[in-house]
Design a protein around this motif. Structure first.
Motif, PDB file in Angstrom:
ATOM      1  N   HIS A   1       2.547  -2.363 -11.486  1.00 54.91           N
ATOM      2  CA  HIS A   1       1.335  -3.192 -11.488  1.00 54.91           C
ATOM      3  C   HIS A   1       1.199  -4.046 -10.229  1.00 54.91           C
ATOM      4  CE1 HIS A   1      -0.301  -2.401 -15.492  1.00 54.91           C
ATOM      5  NE2 HIS A   1       0.939  -2.318 -15.913  1.00 54.91           N
TER       6      HIS A   1
ATOM      7  N   LYS B   1      -0.677  -2.486  -4.625  1.00 56.89           N
ATOM      8  CA  LYS B   1      -2.073  -2.866  -4.365  1.00 56.89           C
ATOM      9  C   LYS B   1      -3.024  -1.898  -5.060  1.00 56.89           C
ATOM     10  CE  LYS B   1      -3.152  -4.856  -0.496  1.00 56.89           C
ATOM     11  NZ  LYS B   1      -3.454  -5.162   0.932  1.00 56.89           N
ATOM     12  N   LYS B   2      -3.901  -2.437  -5.899  1.00 56.89           N
ATOM     13  CA  LYS B   2      -4.916  -1.681  -6.629  1.00 56.89           C
ATOM     14  C   LYS B   2      -4.328  -0.569  -7.503  1.00 56.89           C
ATOM     15  CE  LYS B   2      -8.628  -2.674  -3.348  1.00 56.89           C
ATOM     16  NZ  LYS B   2      -9.681  -2.139  -2.474  1.00 56.89           N
ATOM     17  N   ALA B   3      -3.189  -0.869  -8.124  1.00 58.74           N
ATOM     18  CA  ALA B   3      -2.524   0.145  -8.953  1.00 58.74           C
ATOM     19  C   ALA B   3      -3.069   0.225 -10.365  1.00 58.74           C
ATOM     20  CB  ALA B   3      -1.023  -0.131  -9.013  1.00 58.74           C
ATOM     21  N   ASN B   4      -3.677  -0.878 -10.854  1.00 65.32           N
ATOM     22  CA  ASN B   4      -4.191  -0.832 -12.222  1.00 65.32           C
ATOM     23  C   ASN B   4      -5.722  -0.904 -12.243  1.00 65.32           C
ATOM     24  OD1 ASN B   4      -4.938  -3.710 -12.413  1.00 65.32           O
ATOM     25  ND2 ASN B   4      -2.725  -4.079 -12.369  1.00 65.32           N
TER      26      ASN B   4
ATOM     27  N   LYS C   1      -3.511   2.826 -13.350  1.00 67.50           N
ATOM     28  CA  LYS C   1      -4.261   4.055 -13.120  1.00 67.50           C
ATOM     29  C   LYS C   1      -3.351   5.227 -13.474  1.00 67.50           C
ATOM     30  CE  LYS C   1      -7.189   1.861  -9.683  1.00 67.50           C
ATOM     31  NZ  LYS C   1      -7.490   1.648  -8.256  1.00 67.50           N
TER      32      LYS C   1
ATOM     33  N   ASN D   1      -7.770  -3.014 -13.158  1.00 67.63           N
ATOM     34  CA  ASN D   1      -8.400  -4.274 -12.745  1.00 67.63           C
ATOM     35  C   ASN D   1      -8.365  -4.474 -11.238  1.00 67.63           C
ATOM     36  OD1 ASN D   1      -8.665  -4.886 -15.451  1.00 67.63           O
ATOM     37  ND2 ASN D   1      -6.810  -6.095 -15.543  1.00 67.63           N
ATOM     38  N   ASN D   2      -7.487  -3.722 -10.573  1.00 62.86           N
ATOM     39  CA  ASN D   2      -7.257  -3.840  -9.121  1.00 62.86           C
ATOM     40  C   ASN D   2      -6.620  -5.160  -8.709  1.00 62.86           C
ATOM     41  OD1 ASN D   2      -8.078  -1.259  -8.358  1.00 62.86           O
ATOM     42  ND2 ASN D   2     -10.230  -1.867  -8.264  1.00 62.86           N
ATOM     43  N   TYR D   3      -6.037  -5.895  -9.679  1.00 60.10           N
ATOM     44  CA  TYR D   3      -5.233  -7.065  -9.314  1.00 60.10           C
ATOM     45  C   TYR D   3      -4.046  -7.161 -10.276  1.00 60.10           C
ATOM     46  CZ  TYR D   3      -7.715  -9.619 -13.058  1.00 60.10           C
ATOM     47  OH  TYR D   3      -8.241 -10.016 -14.262  1.00 60.10           O
ATOM     48  N   SER D   4      -3.016  -7.867  -9.849  1.00 57.08           N
ATOM     49  CA  SER D   4      -1.752  -7.903 -10.592  1.00 57.08           C
ATOM     50  C   SER D   4      -1.723  -9.028 -11.625  1.00 57.08           C
ATOM     51  CB  SER D   4      -0.590  -8.089  -9.615  1.00 57.08           C
ATOM     52  OG  SER D   4      -0.587  -7.061  -8.641  1.00 57.08           O
TER      53      SER D   4
ATOM     54  N   CYS E   1       0.846  -1.198   0.000  1.00 58.40           N
ATOM     55  CA  CYS E   1       0.000   0.000   0.000  1.00 58.40           C
ATOM     56  C   CYS E   1       0.881   1.247   0.000  1.00 58.40           C
ATOM     57  CB  CYS E   1      -0.915   0.020   1.221  1.00 58.40           C
ATOM     58  SG  CYS E   1      -2.260  -1.170   1.145  1.00 58.40           S
TER      59      CYS E   1
END
Length: 344
Positions: A121, A124-127, A305, A129-132, A26
């Motif tokens: 990517h 946590k929640k960087a893209n 994001k 889709n919210n998953y890597s 985070c």
């Protein structure tokens, strides 16, 4: 046990960026100080960039620590960009990180700038889709300095499959934007004005390049020639058609990138696709890839994001954290580099 904290410093070009990330991936703070002075010169002036990093870095670090609501003695390691990038700018960031490391007696971790864009990517929640993405995946790295297709086998095992033979896609955007009358950096302005334009109004040629490499010089020359010819007939041509020109240029570039990625998926059999780098914030490129992925169920698309697309300290911090967990630390004698290697 308290979660480890990593400070990340990004100074490879003109943005002074600092972030602090926690062991749960985070981001606690993500500070970016932009150097607006380069707008006056129509591009980044390396000497000015390094001078302003010296001025901004102390402020950015202090702001990041304050925003994270911690004190500097809680930081477990400091990470920084080692390259590729502008040598003067990198030296400022690396020198600061070395001093920070020695002063607090904490590990120094240096980071490959391109690798960090990809590893964003894993915040946590960087893209979107919210998953890597799972390994292996393909990454289209697109920025002002880089245009590459990279096969990502693991956090620190990556291979460049294709690269630009001349201009990067970000350079092409900025140079075309300048001819259209936009100030530096022109890419985001071109993107903004394209929103109200018709992307099918003007057709531009797409260069043919073997395998998975790119070339944007021919495309750029075609756009310049077209604008020059039309402006001779009507001196207000660009002004009258600005939004349509922006939209048409963006559509062509997005299609060039997408077509290469289609080839890459066929060649590798990998259908997990990530975008990374500042140009991944471009709305038409994002729309084009998302739309194709919706129609082709094999594709799994990962787009950062927008706050994690352009250069930022969080990408350096997450890479630093991943290295910290593997105990990959650096000597105080390490020096920056300006060029990107074929594999890293």
């Amino acid at each position: 046990m308290k979660k480890k904290l990593i400070l990340g410093i990004e100074s490879s070009c003109d943005d002074t960026a600092v972030a602090i990330i926690q062991q749960n991936r985070c981001v606690l703070s993500n500070v970016i100080l932009r150097q607006k002075i380069h707008k006056e010169y129509g591009g980044v002036v390396p000497e000015l960039a390094s001078r302003f990093h010296e001025k901004n870095l102390f402020l950015a670090v202090d702001k990041a620590i304050t925003s994270a609501k911690i004190n500097r003695y809680q930081i477990n390691a400091v990470s920084c960009s080692l390259g590729p990038g502008l040598m003067g700018s990198l030296l400022v960031g690396v020198s600061f990180a070395k001093s920070f490391s020695m002063g607090l007696k904490i590990p120094l971790i240096t980071v490959n700038h391109v690798q960090a864009h990809i590893l964003v990517h894993f915040i946590k929640k960087a893209n979107i889709n919210n998953y890597s993405p799972k390994f292996p995946f393909l990454c289209l790295m697109i920025s002002g300095g880089h245009t590459q297709i990279i096969k990502v086998n693991d956090f620190f095992k990556m291979e460049i499959l294709g690269s630009t033979l001349d201009d990067s896609v970000g350079e092409a955007f900025d140079k075309i934007a300048r001819v259209l009358g936009f100030s530096y950096p022109g890419g985001p302005l071109l993107d903004h004005f394209s929103k109200n334009g018709c992307s099918n109004k003007f057709m531009f040629s797409k260069p043919y390049v073997n395998e998975l490499d790119f070339s944007f010089s021919g495309f750029k020359s075609h756009v310049f020639q077209f604008l020059n010819n039309q402006s001779k007939k009507d001196s207000f041509f660009i002004k009258k058609n600005l939004s349509d020109l922006c939209a048409s240029v963006q559509k062509t570039i997005a299609e060039i990138l997408l077509e290469k990625m289609k080839k890459a998926t066929i060649k590798t059999g990998i259908f997990r696709i990530a975008l990374a780098g500042g140009v991944s914030a471009n709305n038409e490129i994002r729309r084009c890839f998302i739309l194709f992925a919706k129609k082709n169920k094999k594709w799994k698309i990962f787009i950062p994001k927008k706050k994690y697309s352009t250069d930022n300290g969080a990408m350096i911090a997450i890479t630093g954290l991943l290295k910290y967990e593997k105990k990959i630390f650096d000597s105080i004698n390490i020096t920056p580099y300006s060029k990107l290697k074929k594999s890293f």
